[in-house]
Design a protein around this motif. Structure first.
Motif, mmCIF file in Angstrom:
data_model
loop_
_atom_site.group_PDB
_atom_site.id
_atom_site.type_symbol
_atom_site.label_atom_id
_atom_site.label_comp_id
_atom_site.label_asym_id
_atom_site.label_seq_id
_atom_site.Cartn_x
_atom_site.Cartn_y
_atom_site.Cartn_z
ATOM 1 N N GLY A 1 -7.609 3.315 -3.630
ATOM 2 C CA GLY A 1 -8.628 2.326 -4.090
ATOM 3 C C GLY A 1 -7.406 1.913 -5.330
ATOM 4 N N CYS A 2 -6.117 2.289 -5.069
ATOM 5 C CA CYS A 2 -5.140 2.006 -6.337
ATOM 6 C C CYS A 2 -4.978 0.696 -6.416
ATOM 7 N N CYS B 1 0.696 -0.857 -0.343
ATOM 8 C CA CYS B 1 -0.095 0.042 -0.206
ATOM 9 C C CYS B 1 1.253 1.124 -0.849
ATOM 10 N N ILE C 1 -8.473 -2.231 6.525
ATOM 11 C CA ILE C 1 -8.359 -1.112 5.888
ATOM 12 C C ILE C 1 -8.616 -0.277 5.593
ATOM 13 N N ALA D 1 -2.883 2.750 3.875
ATOM 14 C CA ALA D 1 -3.817 2.856 4.483
ATOM 15 C C ALA D 1 -4.366 1.567 5.613
HETATM 16 S S1 SF4 Z 1 -6.123 0.037 -2.408
HETATM 17 FE FE1 SF4 Z 1 -6.445 1.444 -0.658
HETATM 18 S S2 SF4 Z 1 -5.298 -0.376 0.568
HETATM 19 FE FE2 SF4 Z 1 -4.623 -0.971 -1.318
HETATM 20 S S3 SF4 Z 1 -2.980 -0.484 -1.823
HETATM 21 FE FE3 SF4 Z 1 -4.236 1.106 -3.015
HETATM 22 S S4 SF4 Z 1 -4.832 2.589 -1.370
HETATM 23 FE FE4 SF4 Z 1 -3.762 0.660 0.115
#
Ligand code: SF4
Ligand code: SF4
Ligand code: SF4
Ligand code: SF4
Lengths: 175, 563
Positions: free
Chosen positions: A138-139, A116, A131, A120
């Motif tokens: 939302g990456c 991450c 999370i 997060a």
């Molecule tokens: S989707 Fe959210 S929790 Fe997963 S790596 Fe990306 S920022 Fe971090």
């Protein structure tokens, strides 16, 4: 001689630190437009490197899927370049979502924490991970490393706090 | 009587339609079968639920606790059983749901134990906490938690306390009826507020189309023997009940764009709020009911004392809605918003349920281009240039719209009312404002993400460096050892200095993962959580949900996917 070299070296070192902190104003401006999802879909390890590449003329302005059309438009405005649609090879624009860990399946391997980019995910080795939805960009970078595939993306639903008035339906009559 | 009054800029004179609902006194409402009480009813944080399904609650019992530094408690409006704590459609144009407590009344309407306060002997901070926990919020429509406004400001005192009984919006008469029937209690609330704010004078502004209310309040002031409180009849002109407009009319103070009235020693409260402050202090009764006008397309428009959570259709039935009714509007025709359904609950913000039909509120004529006639600017009580803000909102140039003080627009609707081109200007302004807010939120979270990303990179960099240093030190030590012992094999040194042994190939990795999963399973079986006593009901609900998911999981956990 060595003395002078040392002093000069120190000064140069100091200068490089100082200038690094201040940053390039153009890069700052571009970075402010980028969505900070830090997903790397643009082909750079994060938004800032992409911003630097745009400023240096090494990258196109249509490589950031999370920023979408609106982002490209803003970049085009800022840089006085022509708007172009999102480059397909870098991905498609998706509704904003957050990652959710299935607590029942998580084995506490910490692989997602390491993946991450924005810290997060909270948890420690062999502990269940969670999370923090408000900080997740939302990456999707945590999906692939998870050995038990317990992370899924959930689209963010509208709440009363985030609800927006719609654009009025316009009926323009010929005057 | 001889007070000099001032004028505010702009304003309009729509038909008031107020006499219909003031012929009969305030009526009560029979208990409905079900009360739906949203937990989030005021500006600020979402209160947390304090009850769970199956609980028996008493009238006035707190069911939602204030959370965060600006928040206000919520209470059961009658005694009964909590049937559910769930999402329910809220009285909001969006039709979205919000966490609500659903109570089935037991018919006894039994109060919980009430605790009153003597405001003169209670420290101000405690008094404010008391009002927060009594759920007292502004009843004029803004539902801002009142305790947060009951601070005398930097100087420790206030010049003028303005009490808003103007009630300028057409059709609405709940404040009028309150002043007619409950003036002396309301006045006691005002006296308490004056004490809390250390206000020099109190001005109660009432539009001059409510002579009965003016007389009633004046009589109450006389009977109480209080000095420095005056009920002032002000000219009827919409929106005289806007806070800035009323302050302007009564005191002559023009609060500039982007400033607040407290900066000028003035604070403004609604008459209904004063009454609920009286109820809370004098009787210990939290805010569980309010006066609501039912008007419009009904045979007998009237005011009702309504329990918070009462479904609107239950209330409207009493006034006899005509058969062609097709909508409820919460608020009046100028500023009200259309409800997503008929069974949404009455909340603290509901001053009026305006019943409408297609014939009563025909669809507006089609929008035509703006001819820049300037009528809207002439009518705007906030002294804005609506046509400019419209132009930029329409083209989604929000930065420009903000430059024209978009956020000073009080959404009064005067501009749309006068526009000869029938442009729904307010709709554009609401659209722009919510777009700007949403961008602000996005920007904030992007900034946070950037900071955390940079910090993570910095941390990784540092860790890498520390590791490298450690390895270097270790390698040096080994080298020394090798040198001194002489006979040691170089392979050992190599092995130790290598950066973290990596499992070769997928099989090894999979084996590791299998082992970890096995261990995790065993641990899960052994460890029983010890921190599950005395939890809040919502936390308990969360834990139950997680457990359920966990129990459903083993089957999924077993089939390991490719790593
Ligand atoms: S989707 Fe959210 S929790 Fe997963 S790596 Fe990306 S920022 Fe971090
Ligand atoms: S593609 Fe991802 S990493 Fe690249 S600029 Fe956009 S959000 Fe940032
Ligand atoms: S009143 Fe209507 S037509 Fe006239 S300037 Fe304003 S928006 Fe334009
Ligand atoms: S709605 Fe806004 S812009 Fe229009 S008249 Fe009222 S305050 Fe002015």
């Amino acid at each position: 001689m060595t003395g002078i070299a040392l002093v000069l070296g120190a000064v140069l070192g100091f200068a490089s630190i100082k200038f690094k902190v201040e940053g390039d104003p153009l890069v700052e401006k571009i970075d402010a437009i980028l969505p900070q999802t830090q997903c790397g879909q643009c082909g750079f390890p994060g938004c800032r490197p992409y911003a630097t590449a745009i400023a240096d003329g090494e990258a196109e302005i249509n490589q950031c899927p999370p920023g979408g059309e609106e982002g490209i438009r803003k970049l085009a405005d800022l840089l006085g370049r022509e708007f172009k649609p999102l480059s397909e090879e870098h991905g498609v624009e998706k509704p904003k979502s957050v990652a959710v860990i299935d607590e029942a399946t998580c084995i506490g391997c910490t692989l997602c924490i390491q993946a991450c980019p924005v810290d997060a995910i909270v948890g420690a080795a062999k502990q269940l991970h969670t999370i923090v939805a408000a900080e997740c960009t939302g990456c999707e970078l945590c999906l692939a490393p998870c050995p038990v595939d317990c992370i899924t993306m959930e689209a963010i639903t509208e709440t009363v706090d985030t609800w927006k008035w719609r654009y009025p339906v316009v009926e323009i009559k010929a005057a | 009587m001889l007070r000099k009054l001032f004028k505010f800029h702009g304003g309009v004179k729509p038909q008031t339609n107020k006499t219909q609902s003031t012929t009969e006194p305030i009526a009560s409402v029979p208990l409905p079968d079900r009360l739906v009480i949203p937990l989030h009813q005021a500006v600020g944080g979402h209160p947390r639920p304090l009850v769970q399904p199956g609980d028996h609650v008493l009238k006035g019992q707190r069911i939602g606790g204030a959370d965060g530094n600006l928040s206000s408690a919520v209470h059961a409006s009658t005694s009964g059983i909590v049937r559910d704590v769930a999402q329910a459609v809220m009285p909001h144009t969006s039709g979205l749901t919000t966490l609500s407590v659903i109570i089935e009344p037991d018919g006894e309407d039994r109060w919980c134990e009430l605790e009153k306060v003597n405001y003169r002997s209670t420290p101000p901070d405690e008094l404010r906490d008391f009002l927060r926990d009594a759920g007292v919020v502004g009843l004029g429509g803004a539902v801002f938690p009142s305790y947060a406004k009951l601070k005398p400001g930097k100087e420790g005192k206030l010049k003028t306390l303005v009490i808003n009984g103007a009630e300028c919006e057409p059709f609405i008469t709940c404040d009028d009826m309150l002043m007619r029937e409950r003036a002396s209690d309301m006045l006691k609330g005002i006296v308490a507020m004056r004490y809390m704010l250390q206000a020099e004078e109190v001005l109660i502004g009432i539009e001059d189309n409510k002579p009965e209310a003016v007389a009633s309040v004046q009589a109450a002031i006389k009977a109480s023997g209080e000095t420095g409180i005056e009920a002032v009849a002000i000219p009827t002109r919409y929106p005289a009940g806007g806070a800035k407009q009323l302050i302007r009319v009564l005191t002559g103070i023009e609060v500039p764009h982007g400033r607040r009235s407290t900066d000028f020693g003035v604070q403004c409260f609604n008459v209904g709020t004063a009454f609920s402050i009286f109820e809370a202090l004098e009787h210990g009764r939290p805010l569980i009911s309010r006066l609501v006008t039912v008007a419009g397309n009904v045979t007998a428009p009237r005011n009702y004392d309504v329990l918070i959570g009462t479904p609107m259709d239950h209330l409207v039935r009493l006034a006899g809605p005509r058969p062609d009714t097709d909508r409820y509007i919460m608020g009046g025709p100028m500023m009200g918003v259309r409800m997503p359904g008929f069974d949404v609950p009455v909340v603290k913000a509901t001053n009026c349920v305006l019943v409408g039909s297609a014939t009563m509120f025909p669809a507006p004529p089609p929008e035509m281009p703006c001819i820049r006639c300037g009528e809207c600017a002439k009518a705007c009580p906030a002294d804005l240039a609506p046509f400019e803000m419209y132009w930029f909102s329409r083209s989604k140039n929000f930065g420009k719209a903000q430059e024209y003080h978009l956020f000073d627009c009080i959404e009064c609707g005067c501009c749309s009312f006068v526009c000869p081109s029938h442009i729904p200007l307010v709709d554009y302004f609401r659209f722009s404002k919510s777009e700007i807010w949403s961008r602000e939120r996005e920007k904030e979270s992007a900034d946070g993400a950037r900071d955390r990303f940079e910090f993570k990179n910095f941390r990784q960099e540092r860790e890498k460096q520390e590791k490298a240093e450690k390895l270097a030190a270790k390698a040096a030590a080994t080298r020394e050892k090798v040198a001194t012992e002489g006979a040691a094999t170089p392979a050992a040194a190599d092995g130790e200095a290598a950066p973290k042994p990596k499992p070769s190939g997928d099989d090894a990795k999979r084996a590791l993962i299998e082992a970890a999963m096995e261990k995790a399973r065993q641990q899960k079986a052994q460890v029983a959580p010890k921190n599950t006593d005395h939890l809040a009901p919502d936390v308990e609900a969360d834990i139950a949900a997680i457990d359920a998911r966990r129990n459903a999981a083993p089957a999924r956990a077993a089939d390991t996917p490719d790593a």
